[in-house]
Enzyme design. Structure first.
Site, PDB file in Angstrom:
ATOM      1  N   CYS A  69      30.726  45.709  43.070  1.00 43.58           N
ATOM      2  CA  CYS A  69      31.979  46.423  42.793  1.00 43.58           C
ATOM      3  C   CYS A  69      32.124  46.762  41.324  1.00 43.58           C
ATOM      4  CB  CYS A  69      33.180  45.595  43.237  1.00 43.58           C
ATOM      5  SG  CYS A  69      33.253  45.398  45.008  1.00 43.58           S
TER       6      CYS A  69
ATOM      7  N   CYS B 101      40.965  44.282  34.587  1.00 41.71           N
ATOM      8  CA  CYS B 101      40.153  43.278  33.875  1.00 41.71           C
ATOM      9  C   CYS B 101      40.997  42.040  33.578  1.00 41.71           C
ATOM     10  CB  CYS B 101      39.599  43.849  32.572  1.00 41.71           C
ATOM     11  SG  CYS B 101      38.510  45.244  32.828  1.00 41.71           S
TER      12      CYS B 101
END
Ligand code: FES
Length: 293
Positions: free
Chosen positions: A35, A105
């Protein structure tokens, strides 16, 4: 490109605590290479139960490296209970902010920390598993994770959800379900947003149609692709055929066909007109391969 803060750049160029702690008390692994990004966080406690060492290994972009680096700094010296309170927003704030498309993130950092704490609390037995129903099969994101990023970050659109946890950034097949979750958790805001959406079904001139296609690509499609380092360019519009080219990572990605067929076409039909269909401009793709190869 992205607007990065000085602090983020500094942590990207000089990441702290890279590697793995020896004989760790907690290990958390999240994401997957398939991913696009993955993070392994390890920590060790001192005798007083405070985190004395924390290290990370990541495969990801500049933001993934910087968020992982600050995360290890933030949790050092904290007890487990204190570390468990760190949110993705704390991580982003510590960096002075993150580009919206890179917020996932910070969520990955928080998830790795939670996985490492869980692993510690269960005496190293428990590894992170997906809990509950998987809504986005492209990125393995569950309903619970989506609910959490929506409530913790006050999100109101599918695009924002994609920015924060990647759900919805692949084939687009889960967009309907993400919208339902948004309506359930943020009913008033979801209504406001749909009221602002351009009215569909009206007769468009050719110029208006092309402008609306370009606007939809800019606002609805490109941000999701950019989150994975890709891009899309509108090449031409012939009646209802929309010709596009993928740039960057998307051009080589094996998901490109799904992305094109499902995300791009679905979005254009949703925002412009039901009859549009999308084709990829193969000539420009071949040229790009020649340049890059
Ligand atoms: S199932 Fe969510 S993007 Fe494909």
């Amino acid at each position: 490109m992205w607007e990065y803060t000085e602090k983020l750049k500094e942590h990207f160029f000089n990441p702290r605590n890279v590697g793995e702690v020896e004989e760790p008390d907690g290990v958390g692994e999240v994401g997957s290479l398939a991913c696009g990004d993955a993070l392994k966080l390890t920590f060790k406690l001192d005798e007083a139960g405070k985190i004395k060492d924390a290290k990370f290994k990541t495969f990801g972009c500049a933001s993934a490296i910087a968020t992982s680096s600050v995360l290890t700094e933030m949790i050092k010296g904290k007890t487990i209970d204190e570390a468990a309170k760190v949110t993705n927003k704390d991580i982003a704030d510590y960096l002075g902010g993150l580009p919206e498309q890179k917020m996932h993130c910070s969520v990955m950092g928080r998830e790795a920390l939670e996985a490492a704490i869980e692993n510690y609390r269960t005496g190293g037995r428990k590894k992170r598993e997906l809990e509950g129903k998987v809504v986005c099969t492209c990125f393995g994101v569950t309903e619970k994770e989506i609910e959490r990023v929506i409530t913790e970050n006050n999100l109101t659109t599918v695009e924002e959800v994609t920015n924060y946890c990647k759900a919805g950034g692949g084939c687009g097949g889960c967009h309907g379900e993400i919208e339902k979750i948004l309506e359930r958790l943020q009913p008033d805001k979801a209504k406001e947003i749909s009221a602002k959406a351009p009215p569909k079904g009206r007769k468009l001139t050719n110029i208006q149609k092309i402008q609306l296609i370009q606007q939809t690509i800019n606002e609805q499609i490109r941000p999701a692709l950019r989150a994975d380092g890709g891009n899309i360019e509108l090449i031409d519009v012939e009646a209802n055929k929309v010709i596009v080219a993928f740039r960057g990572m998307c051009a080589q990605c094996k998901l490109a066909e799904f992305t094109m067929k499902d995300v791009v076409e679905a979005k254009l039909r949703e925002f412009v007109c039901d009859e549009l269909f999308v084709e990829e401009d193969k000539d420009s793709e071949q040229q790009q391969h020649k340049h890059s190869g």
